[in-house]
Scaffold this active site. Structure first.
Site, PDB file in Angstrom:
ATOM      1  N   TYR A 176      58.490 -18.119   4.859  1.00  0.00           N
ATOM      2  CA  TYR A 176      59.795 -18.714   4.621  1.00  0.00           C
ATOM      3  C   TYR A 176      60.940 -17.714   4.675  1.00  0.00           C
ATOM      4  O   TYR A 176      62.085 -18.068   4.462  1.00  0.00           O
ATOM      5  CB  TYR A 176      59.785 -19.472   3.288  1.00  0.00           C
ATOM      6  CG  TYR A 176      60.794 -20.585   3.276  1.00  0.00           C
ATOM      7  CD1 TYR A 176      60.849 -21.491   4.326  1.00  0.00           C
ATOM      8  CD2 TYR A 176      61.708 -20.708   2.257  1.00  0.00           C
ATOM      9  CE1 TYR A 176      61.795 -22.496   4.342  1.00  0.00           C
ATOM     10  CE2 TYR A 176      62.656 -21.714   2.261  1.00  0.00           C
ATOM     11  CZ  TYR A 176      62.700 -22.612   3.309  1.00  0.00           C
ATOM     12  OH  TYR A 176      63.640 -23.605   3.339  1.00  0.00           O
TER      13      TYR A 176
ATOM     14  N   TRP B 290      62.093 -15.217   2.830  1.00  0.00           N
ATOM     15  CA  TRP B 290      62.804 -14.651   1.689  1.00  0.00           C
ATOM     16  C   TRP B 290      62.055 -13.463   1.076  1.00  0.00           C
ATOM     17  O   TRP B 290      62.349 -13.044  -0.033  1.00  0.00           O
ATOM     18  CB  TRP B 290      63.006 -15.723   0.613  1.00  0.00           C
ATOM     19  CG  TRP B 290      64.028 -16.742   0.959  1.00  0.00           C
ATOM     20  CD1 TRP B 290      63.794 -17.966   1.532  1.00  0.00           C
ATOM     21  CD2 TRP B 290      65.447 -16.672   0.758  1.00  0.00           C
ATOM     22  NE1 TRP B 290      64.975 -18.651   1.682  1.00  0.00           N
ATOM     23  CE2 TRP B 290      66.004 -17.881   1.221  1.00  0.00           C
ATOM     24  CE3 TRP B 290      66.292 -15.698   0.228  1.00  0.00           C
ATOM     25  CZ2 TRP B 290      67.374 -18.141   1.166  1.00  0.00           C
ATOM     26  CZ3 TRP B 290      67.652 -15.954   0.181  1.00  0.00           C
ATOM     27  CH2 TRP B 290      68.187 -17.162   0.650  1.00  0.00           C
TER      28      TRP B 290
END
Length: 776
Positions: free
Chosen positions: A116, A118
């Site tokens: 994702y 992050w």
């Protein structure tokens, strides 16, 4: 030789701020906020005790059943079986063997590359780039499409106004124009400062609060449409419009109806810059279905006063008005509609392209939106070309795993889910951001192999077969640079890697060499070589845009540099407004599409050719509210980024008896005999979790607020439907796409009931490592 008692101070950046780590004796003992940050995030100190937290993955680990039987193991053991520590070479041998087996037996489309993005603010140690580059080197993978953050509006935007990230986000009207020109800001979904703590790629100065307060001082008035009064800071004195959750599109339609019926719309703007208003108008007026979308109609849906709606419409038409929509708004059933309708409403006011007017989607959702964007793009680790053309919508991973070969619709295409046999997950925790965790647990019992690169024993790591330990941001060199932020940070290694942790790059280099593509993946470069290569590219691109960057040695000596403010601050669609023929939009008509022939041609009953109010599958105005009378708002947390650092001191300090806090209106609590600090069971037909009660009238009656990100902690690990002891709201949310167009997550269309938990509280075990077995 360094004195162990001497304090060293080392710069680093995160997605929620820039800091200096305080290091003594090889240990991180504290962090200092960036001196020029006017509003530092509360999340920062949470990293101190996370570097050597007990839940750190210290060595390569293999699930016991998988080590014994490989792909033929009992997959229901994921999440409950012990792990066995193995040497790095053996772990890489097993992992590369599985990758090779699956690609040869089933094709590379059977490999899902999940990440994702992050994992790190650094430009090189970016988990998503690393895993995708590696998988492309070995023949490709099935990717995910779009983000959980804004999938629905990202899908609708190109049909209506243009590319979402490239146009709506990167060219959002800059805060200085809003401060100077905006007279009224109407914030659908509010503008929660806690969300503006973060920016993907790093944050130097947190600017959202100071910009809003500057606008307030300059006379801007604010209206916050949200079930939570706290979605607008008190200093704004915002009018709170507590509309029933999921009713915002109906409210916008009623505002549009009043503006049109009273002749307050800008017909000249609609004629020149838009197409399809004539096709939308019969729906708005009720000519096509017998129901005018007026204030009286919307009042019943929104639980508001009709006269208040009409008054707000007149205020909007009489002032320079900026309409903003939070990303949270579109994470609901039919989430495409509020974003589309906000654009239509702004078009009717005729202020799109004017400083301080028009619309914006995402202000406050990340700190960077509204900041001046640099006129050049920083380089990234090249990911290469993926030969696998077909991906899946990011929020449909459970469906893909559970229903291989089944057809589904997505943004005008009819396709089928691939037969995924291996999942490689890096830099993310889907047990935080995915809906219906009980369904996800079942889904993750389907693939033959799950490999995870992870720092800590997150729920995702616990449900893996092979877990490879990764370094934190403080254990490696990197550079933080992003187009939304003028601050560039030389991220210096503060401490040695903990245990046997390795960088993602080193892990993938090892796997690549075992699979015969080592040189292809590394290009013969070490991590330091890659950093110099990327910085040289950055210097070249900056020079072409008349920005001068220093050498890497000088950057490191200075630790961080701030680029000068760009000469021009953007106004969204200003060039289009000034010359619509010379600067057409990237839509089929080149104009703002109030009615989309393309979308109408898809013939979706859940996303027609113009914005419309469609009743959500689950909301307070529906039949399910008889059994589950509370609407759950599972918003982003204040004390962490998503689920990151949940075991850390900052997040844990917010807990109530160890459970995630849930805010509830005192009226609803009194009706259930609940008091402040009680631990309650929150439940519906999909699942149940425990939470600690906070009483506040900042939450409207009929609504409870339980943030996402509490690490999933089932009472019975590995058992589908088990009570989450800790308070993860995604055991309650439904895993349904927003529509066949966007297929985004619809977590904010969730009803629950709440009751006091009776009996002894079960202990929290989310932050303890799973059982670890040594080799016999």
């Amino acid at each position: 030789m360094e004195d162990d008692s001497q304090l060293r101070v080392t710069p680093f950046a995160t997605h929620w701020g820039t800091y200096h780590a305080e290091v003594r004796g090889g240990k991180v003992v504290g962090v200092r906020d960036y001196a020029d940050d006017p509003d530092p995030a509360v999340i920062g100190p949470g990293i101190v005790d996370m570097v050597e937290h007990p839940t750190r993955v210290g060595r390569p680990m293999i699930r016991k059943g998988f080590l014994e039987k490989g792909k033929d193991s009992d997959r229901s053991g994921r999440g409950r079986e012990p792990f066995v520590a193995v040497p790095w070479d053996e772990a890489l041998e097993i992992a590369s063997g599985e990758l090779d087996r699956v690609r040869k037996a089933h094709g590379n489309q059977a490999i899902f590359g999940g990440s994702y993005g992050w994992g790190s603010a650094g430009r090189f140690h970016h988990a998503q780039s690393q895993v995708h580059r590696f998988l492309n080197c070995i023949g490709g993978y099935t990717p995910s499409i779009d983000t959980y953050s804004y999938a629905a509006v990202s899908a609708i935007s190109p049909h209506v106004v243009g590319h979402f990230a490239r146009l709506v986000l990167n060219q959002a009207t800059a805060w200085p124009h809003i401060v100077e020109n905006c007279e009224l800001m109407v914030m659908f979904g509010g503008m929660a400062i806690k969300n503006a703590q973060v920016t993907s790629g790093g944050v130097g100065r947190h600017t959202t609060r100071e910009a809003l307060l500057a606008a307030k001082r300059n006379g801007t008035q604010f209206v916050s449409v949200s079930p939570l009064r706290s979605d607008a800071i008190d200093l704004l004195d915002a009018d709170w419009v507590a509309a029933r959750p999921n009713s915002d599109t109906a409210l916008m339609l009623a505002l549009a109806h009043t503006i049109h019926s009273e002749g307050l719309h800008d017909q000249a703007f609609l004629d020149r810059y838009c197409t399809g208003f004539d096709r939308f108008l019969p729906y708005l007026t009720g000519q096509s279905d017998g129901q005018p979308k007026d204030a009286d109609w919307a009042a019943g849906i929104c639980a508001l006063e009709a006269e208040m709606i009409r008054s707000l419409a007149r205020r909007m038409a009489g002032k320079r008005t900026m309409i903003t929509v939070s990303w949270s708004m579109q994470r609901a059933d039919h989430g495409e509609q509020p974003g589309w309708m906000a654009i239509v409403l702004a078009a009717m006011l005729g202020q799109i392209g004017l400083p301080g007017g028009g619309f914006g989607i995402g202000y406050g959702s990340e700190n960077g939106i509204g900041n001046p964007v640099l006129p050049f793009k920083f380089p990234a680790v090249p990911q290469g070309q993926n030969p696998i053309a077909e991906g899946i919508p990011v929020a449909r991973i459970s469906d893909a795993l559970l229903h291989p070969g089944e057809p589904y619709d997505f943004n005008g295409r009819r396709t089928t889910y691939p037969d995924l046999r291996l999942v490689y997950w890096v830099g993310g925790n889907p047990f935080h951001h995915h809906q219906d965790i009980n369904k996800l647990v079942s889904a993750f019992q389907r693939p033959e192999t799950i490999i995870v690169n992870e720092i800590w024993w997150t729920p995702m790591a616990r449900h893996a077969d092979i877990v490879l330990p990764v370094t934190t941001v403080l254990e490696r060199e990197d550079i933080a640079m992003t187009h939304w932020e003028p601050l560039i940070v030389a991220m210096r290694q503060a401490v040695e890697p903990v245990g046997d942790a390795r960088h993602d790059y080193d892990i993938f280099s090892g796997l690549a060499h075992k699979l015969g593509v080592g040189e292809t993946f590394t290009e013969g470069r070490s991590p330091e070589d890659w950093l110099r290569h990327l910085w040289d590219q950055a210097r070249q691109r900056a020079a072409e845009a008349n920005f001068e960057l220093p050498s890497l040695e000088e950057l490191r000596a200075r630790e961080m540099i701030t680029l000068p403010d760009p000469d021009r601050h953007p106004v969204l669609l200003e060039s289009f407004r000034n010359d619509p023929e010379g600067n057409p939009l990237e839509t089929p008509s080149g104009k703002i599409e109030i009615f989309s022939e393309r979308i109408a041609g898809f013939d979706y009953d859940d996303c027609p050719g113009h914005p419309a109010w469609m009743e959500p599958y689950e909301w307070l105005g529906g039949p399910d509210a008889e059994h589950y009378p509370l609407h759950l708002v599972s918003n982003q947390p204040r004390t962490r980024l998503h689920s990151q650092f949940d075991p850390g001191s900052v997040s844990r300090a917010s807990k109530i008896q160890g459970r995630e806090p849930m805010t509830m209106n005192p009226i609803d609590a009194a009706a259930r005999g609940l008091s402040e600090g009680d631990v309650v069971r929150v439940f519906n037909d999909r699942g149940a979790c425990l939470a600690g009660i906070i009483l506040s009238d900042t939450v409207m009656p009929g609504v409870v607020q339980l943030s996402t990100g509490a690490w999933y902690d089932p009472l019975e690990p590995g058992v589908v439907g088990s009570l989450c002891k800790h308070g993860n709201p995604n055991v309650l949310t439904r895993d349904k796409g927003t529509s066949r167009l966007g297929q985004g997550p619809s977590a904010h269309s969730t009803l629950v009931e709440v009751e006091k938990f009776e009996g002894p509280l079960p202990p929290i075990t989310a932050f303890a490592p799973p059982p670890i077995k040594e080799r016999d």
